[in-house]
Each structure stands twice: as structure tokens, then as C-alpha cells.
Scaffold this motif. Structure first.
Motif, PDB file in Angstrom:
ATOM      1  N   PRO A  40       0.467  -1.232  -0.157  1.00 26.25           N
ATOM      2  CA  PRO A  40      -0.017   0.240  -0.133  1.00 26.25           C
ATOM      3  C   PRO A  40       0.742   1.274  -0.326  1.00 26.25           C
ATOM      4  CG  PRO A  40      -0.492  -1.433   1.511  1.00 26.25           C
ATOM      5  CD  PRO A  40       0.601  -1.837   1.331  1.00 26.25           C
ATOM      6  N   VAL A  41       0.479   2.590  -0.702  1.00 26.21           N
ATOM      7  CA  VAL A  41       1.312   3.591  -0.719  1.00 26.21           C
ATOM      8  C   VAL A  41       1.204   4.539   0.516  1.00 26.21           C
ATOM      9  CG1 VAL A  41       0.977   6.058  -1.776  1.00 26.21           C
ATOM     10  CG2 VAL A  41       0.190   3.998  -3.384  1.00 26.21           C
ATOM     11  N   VAL A  42       0.742   3.798   1.569  1.00 27.42           N
ATOM     12  CA  VAL A  42       0.955   4.188   3.128  1.00 27.42           C
ATOM     13  C   VAL A  42       1.154   4.276   3.187  1.00 27.42           C
ATOM     14  CG1 VAL A  42      -1.175   3.461   3.870  1.00 27.42           C
ATOM     15  CG2 VAL A  42      -0.214   5.340   4.954  1.00 27.42           C
ATOM     16  N   MET A  43       1.798   2.867   3.852  1.00 33.37           N
ATOM     17  CA  MET A  43       2.681   2.620   4.356  1.00 33.37           C
ATOM     18  C   MET A  43       4.357   2.673   4.140  1.00 33.37           C
ATOM     19  SD  MET A  43       3.921  -2.052   4.525  1.00 33.37           S
ATOM     20  CE  MET A  43       2.850  -2.288   4.989  1.00 33.37           C
ATOM     21  N   VAL A  44       4.347   3.245   2.400  1.00 37.28           N
ATOM     22  CA  VAL A  44       5.457   3.737   1.758  1.00 37.28           C
ATOM     23  C   VAL A  44       6.204   5.073   2.312  1.00 37.28           C
ATOM     24  CG1 VAL A  44       6.900   3.899  -0.447  1.00 37.28           C
ATOM     25  CG2 VAL A  44       5.119   2.288   0.217  1.00 37.28           C
ATOM     26  N   ILE A  45       4.383   5.859   2.382  1.00 41.72           N
ATOM     27  CA  ILE A  45       4.790   7.231   3.072  1.00 41.72           C
ATOM     28  C   ILE A  45       5.418   6.987   4.605  1.00 41.72           C
ATOM     29  CG2 ILE A  45       3.515   9.302   3.717  1.00 41.72           C
ATOM     30  CD1 ILE A  45       2.091   8.321   1.407  1.00 41.72           C
ATOM     31  N   MET A  46       4.979   6.334   5.018  1.00 41.05           N
ATOM     32  CA  MET A  46       5.241   6.133   6.926  1.00 41.05           C
ATOM     33  C   MET A  46       7.151   5.616   6.346  1.00 41.05           C
ATOM     34  SD  MET A  46       2.641   7.021   8.927  1.00 41.05           S
ATOM     35  CE  MET A  46       2.321   6.538   9.881  1.00 41.05           C
ATOM     36  N   ALA A  47       6.836   4.588   6.017  1.00 42.18           N
ATOM     37  CA  ALA A  47       8.383   3.929   6.025  1.00 42.18           C
ATOM     38  C   ALA A  47       9.264   5.527   5.952  1.00 42.18           C
ATOM     39  CB  ALA A  47       8.299   2.886   4.943  1.00 42.18           C
ATOM     40  N   LEU A  50       9.529   8.199   8.597  1.00 41.01           N
ATOM     41  CA  LEU A  50       9.817   7.326   9.690  1.00 41.01           C
ATOM     42  C   LEU A  50      11.988   7.444   9.636  1.00 41.01           C
ATOM     43  CD1 LEU A  50       9.658   6.203  12.491  1.00 41.01           C
ATOM     44  CD2 LEU A  50       9.727   3.266  11.652  1.00 41.01           C
ATOM     45  N   VAL A  51      12.284   6.960   8.189  1.00 40.78           N
ATOM     46  CA  VAL A  51      13.492   7.280   8.812  1.00 40.78           C
ATOM     47  C   VAL A  51      14.161   8.915   8.538  1.00 40.78           C
ATOM     48  CG1 VAL A  51      15.375   7.141   7.175  1.00 40.78           C
ATOM     49  CG2 VAL A  51      14.052   5.189   7.309  1.00 40.78           C
ATOM     50  N   THR A  52      13.219   9.730   7.879  1.00 39.17           N
ATOM     51  CA  THR A  52      13.121  10.697   7.695  1.00 39.17           C
ATOM     52  C   THR A  52      13.353  11.359   9.371  1.00 39.17           C
ATOM     53  OG1 THR A  52      12.473  11.808   6.040  1.00 39.17           O
ATOM     54  CG2 THR A  52      13.201  13.581   7.083  1.00 39.17           C
ATOM     55  N   GLN A  53      12.439  11.332  10.275  1.00 41.46           N
ATOM     56  CA  GLN A  53      12.142  11.870  11.380  1.00 41.46           C
ATOM     57  C   GLN A  53      14.047  11.146  12.605  1.00 41.46           C
ATOM     58  OE1 GLN A  53      10.135  14.241  11.966  1.00 41.46           O
ATOM     59  NE2 GLN A  53      11.895  14.906  13.018  1.00 41.46           N
ATOM     60  N   LEU A  54      14.203   9.578  12.139  1.00 37.83           N
ATOM     61  CA  LEU A  54      15.567   9.168  12.640  1.00 37.83           C
ATOM     62  C   LEU A  54      15.904  10.198  12.497  1.00 37.83           C
ATOM     63  CD1 LEU A  54      14.219   5.431  12.859  1.00 37.83           C
ATOM     64  CD2 LEU A  54      13.678   6.743  14.621  1.00 37.83           C
ATOM     65  N   THR A  55      16.652  10.547  11.094  1.00 38.06           N
ATOM     66  CA  THR A  55      18.384  11.138  10.541  1.00 38.06           C
ATOM     67  C   THR A  55      18.076  12.296  11.779  1.00 38.06           C
ATOM     68  OG1 THR A  55      17.990   9.833   8.823  1.00 38.06           O
ATOM     69  CG2 THR A  55      18.917  11.387   8.888  1.00 38.06           C
ATOM     70  N   VAL A  56      16.862  13.221  11.191  1.00 32.99           N
ATOM     71  CA  VAL A  56      16.506  15.113  12.092  1.00 32.99           C
ATOM     72  C   VAL A  56      17.123  14.738  13.621  1.00 32.99           C
ATOM     73  CG1 VAL A  56      15.668  16.632  11.835  1.00 32.99           C
ATOM     74  CG2 VAL A  56      15.047  15.762   9.833  1.00 32.99           C
ATOM     75  N   GLY A  57      16.598  13.356  14.521  1.00 35.89           N
ATOM     76  CA  GLY A  57      16.552  13.204  15.691  1.00 35.89           C
ATOM     77  C   GLY A  57      18.090  12.941  16.077  1.00 35.89           C
ATOM     78  N   ALA A  58      18.633  12.114  15.484  1.00 32.74           N
ATOM     79  CA  ALA A  58      19.600  11.811  15.899  1.00 32.74           C
ATOM     80  C   ALA A  58      20.705  12.757  15.069  1.00 32.74           C
ATOM     81  CB  ALA A  58      20.176  10.473  14.728  1.00 32.74           C
ATOM     82  N   LEU A 213      13.975  -3.846   1.985  1.00 35.10           N
ATOM     83  CA  LEU A 213      14.961  -3.519   1.625  1.00 35.10           C
ATOM     84  C   LEU A 213      14.471  -1.588   1.063  1.00 35.10           C
ATOM     85  CD1 LEU A 213      18.038  -3.204   1.156  1.00 35.10           C
ATOM     86  CD2 LEU A 213      17.388  -4.864  -0.488  1.00 35.10           C
ATOM     87  N   LEU A 214      13.793  -2.026   0.225  1.00 34.64           N
ATOM     88  CA  LEU A 214      13.324  -1.182  -0.555  1.00 34.64           C
ATOM     89  C   LEU A 214      13.044  -0.149  -0.531  1.00 34.64           C
ATOM     90  CD1 LEU A 214      11.957  -2.532  -3.633  1.00 34.64           C
ATOM     91  CD2 LEU A 214      13.428  -0.657  -3.620  1.00 34.64           C
ATOM     92  N   LEU A 215      12.422  -0.189   1.465  1.00 33.05           N
ATOM     93  CA  LEU A 215      11.098   0.991   2.238  1.00 33.05           C
ATOM     94  C   LEU A 215      12.315   1.668   2.588  1.00 33.05           C
ATOM     95  CD1 LEU A 215       8.268  -1.429   3.415  1.00 33.05           C
ATOM     96  CD2 LEU A 215       8.440   0.727   2.037  1.00 33.05           C
ATOM     97  N   ALA A 216      14.027   0.990   3.051  1.00 34.78           N
ATOM     98  CA  ALA A 216      14.757   1.530   3.950  1.00 34.78           C
ATOM     99  C   ALA A 216      15.278   2.175   2.946  1.00 34.78           C
ATOM    100  CB  ALA A 216      15.532   0.941   4.510  1.00 34.78           C
ATOM    101  N   SER A 217      15.632   2.022   1.624  1.00 35.18           N
ATOM    102  CA  SER A 217      16.468   2.617   0.503  1.00 35.18           C
ATOM    103  C   SER A 217      15.627   4.043   0.630  1.00 35.18           C
ATOM    104  CB  SER A 217      16.772   2.216  -0.352  1.00 35.18           C
ATOM    105  OG  SER A 217      17.180   2.798  -1.573  1.00 35.18           O
TER     106      SER A 217
END
Length: 314
Positions: A40-47, A50-58, A213-217
Motif C-alpha cells: 500500500p502507498v500509505v506504508m511507503v509514505i510512513m516508512a 520514519l527514516v527522515t525523522q530518525l535521521t533528523v533526531g539522531a 530493503l526498498l522501503l529503507a532505501s
């Protein structure tokens, strides 16, 4: 490298950062098309968020809670709403429409940005910049071919996304320069989780190893691209950089041909030539003609050392 970067004009810095962002965004969109066939597209958006916010917070470290401090909360929330709208539209249309067509429609935002930069942000837009934007947009519409039956809802969604995209660009430019890059990106996704959590739970499908792997990338590439994009609009005016987004159209048309066997029609090739020429003109103009920005110093505060210790490069 740092000496060279410090020596070049601010508009050229913005140009380089936008071109890097366009390449990375194109890679991300191809990956979205691939993984969106099974998830689902919504899963791709959330993934991705999530990576963006984790990077910003780190990167912010102990100062992460301070990322929510902003000198202009209403404007940041407007940008968050625009960002959510354009994200949903882009992710869906690039999965279900041909890449070249989805890209072409998204470029309606370019003309809206130029108009908004002149009327809302009071930026000086000269006749040549207007001409480059309008001619480039004409090239986009030349590339449009008749849409297939059943694709009209996604075409309308793409138009809605273009309107929201213009709103994102204009609010990036308008946000007070005292706000850090981390703050800008945090507020960009502030509405994603509360708005999309229920759709995510209702449509959840467990990804396989390749999809994970694609979601993380997608998250990593999209985050780096977003940093470059936001930083670029702090170096140069929106009306100057907007035409450079046409490069993404050429990249997406090529990706559609190579990865998804989407044919290149004669009208598409003619439009691509127009797009390339207007982009080259804009790069040349940015190199030769520095731009006076409203109350800005030689280097934007966004990219200088700041209390949150958020570095210029992520």
C-alpha cells in the motif's frame, strides 16, 4: 572542496543543490514505483517519513526536543499540510500513472511557484525568468499524451499534488531563516503519522526482505534529497530555482523507458528538448547573476552553525 564551495555565488550553490536533489528524488520515485506494486502507498509514505525523522533526531542528539521550536508556527503547520497533500498525491500517481505523465503533470507547480514568488513573497521576477518558466511549462504539456481510460482520478490527484507542491516551495522560502533545517523537516512530517496511522493499520501487509530493503532505501535517499532541496531554497530565490525542476522530468521519462518499458512518443522527445534548453538557460543565469535576497546575509543562517548544532550536511 570547501574552499571552492565558499567561493561560488549563492545562486549557483542553490542550483547545484537543486540538481542533486532532483537526481535523488528521481531514484526515490523509481523505487516507489517498484515497491508500490506490492505494498500500500500509505506504508511507503510512513516508512520514508520514519527514516527522515530518525535521521533528523539522531543528528540533533540531545537537542532533538528543541526541533519543535519555531519562530513561525502557523507557517510551519501550513507547510506540513501542503507537504502531506503533495506526498500522498506524488506517491500514488507515480505508482499508477506512467512516470513521464505523472512527472509532466507535477510540473504545473513550476508556474504556480513563479506566480506565488512574485505576488506573495514579493520577489523580483524578470522577464527572462518568466519566459524560461513558461516555455519550460509549455514543453511539459507538449509531452502530455491522451490518458488511458480509468486514469482520470489519478490525473486529478496529480494536479492536486502540484498545487500542494507549489505551497511547499513557497512556505520553504517564507519560513524565518532562524529556524533550523531539522525544524523545517520535522514540521514537514508532523501530520503524516497522526493522519495516516489508521489507513496504515487498515491496509497493512507484511513486506518481504526485498520490500523492506526498498522501503529503507526510499527513506534514506528521500531524506538526503529533501535536505538538499530545502537548503537550496535558502541560497537562492524560488523564482530562480523552480525551472531547474524540469531536469527531473527528463530523468523520469528515461527511467520509465529503461525500467518499465514506457515508450517515448515524438511529442515527449520534443518536450524534453524544450525542458533541457530552459534548464541550461537557468543554470547559466544563476552562475552569472547573483541575487539580492530579502535581509539575508552572504551565507544563510540555516546552513551556518546554530544553537541546535544541526550541521549543514547530513
Amino acid at each position: 572542496m570547501s574552499v571552492w564551495w565558499s567561493a561560488i555565488p549563492a545562486p549557483l550553490k542553490g542550483t547545484i543543490l537543486v540538481l542533486i536533489a532532483m537526481l535523488l528524488f528521481s531514484i526515490m520515485l523509481v523505487q516507489i514505483r517498484m515497491v508500490g506494486q506490492g505494498l500500500p502507498v500509505v506504508m511507503v509514505i510512513m516508512a520514508r517519513q520514519l527514516v527522515t525523522q530518525l535521521t533528523v533526531g539522531a543528528r540533533a542528539g540531545r537537542a532533538a526536543p528543541a526541533l519543535l521550536r519555531t519562530s513561525n508556527l502557523p507557517l510551519q503547520l501550513w507547510r506540513a499540510a501542503f507537504s502531506l497533500g503533495t506526498t500522498v498525491a506524488i506517491y500514488a500517481t507515480f505508482v499508477y500513472l506512467p512516470l513521464a505523465l505523472a512527472s509532466a503533470i507535477s510540473f504545473s507547480a513550476v508556474l504556480l511557484v513563479t506566480i506565488g514568488a512574485a505576488l506573495i513573497l514579493k520577489e523580483q521576477v524578470d522577464a527572462r525568468t518568466w519566459a524560461a518558466t513558461i516555455i519550460g511549462l509549455a514543453g511539459v504539456y507538449i509531452m502530455l499524451s491522451p490518458t488511458e481510460a480509468g486514469s482520470l482520478p489519478f490525473v486529478l490527484l496529480a494536479i492536486f499534488g502540484a498545487i500542494c507542491s507549489a505551497g511547499v516551495v513557497l512556505t520553504v522560502r517564507a519560513v524565518d531563516s532562524e529556524d533550523s533545517l531539522g525544524t523545517v523537516l520535522t514540521y514537514q512530517g508532523v501530520l503524516v503519522f497522526p493522519v495516516l496511522i489508521i489507513p496504515l493499520l487498515l491496509t497493512w501487509e507484511t513486506p518481504d526482505a526485498g520490500e523492506w530493503l526498498l522501503l529503507a532505501s526510499i527513506g534514506i535517499v528521500g531524506t538526503v534529497a529533501q535536505y538538499a532541496f530545502v537548503a537550496a531554497y535558502r541560497y537562492a530565490e524560488a523564482s530562480r530555482l523552480a525551472p531547474l525542476d524540469f531536469v527531473r522530468l527528463v530523468l523520469m521519462a528515461a527511467a520509465g523507458l529503461v525500467f518499465f518499458n514506457e515508450p517515448l512518443q515524438p511529442s515527449l522527445l520534443v518536450g524534453m528538448v524544450i525542458v533541457v534548453l530552459t534548464t541550461l538557460y537557468t543554470v547559466r543565469a544563476n552562475t552569472r547573476q547573483p541575487i539580492a535576497r530579502r535581509g539575508a546575509a552572504a551565507e544563510p543562517a540555516l546552513l551556518a552553525p546554530e544553537p541546535l548544532s544541526v550541521p549543514a550536511k547530513y
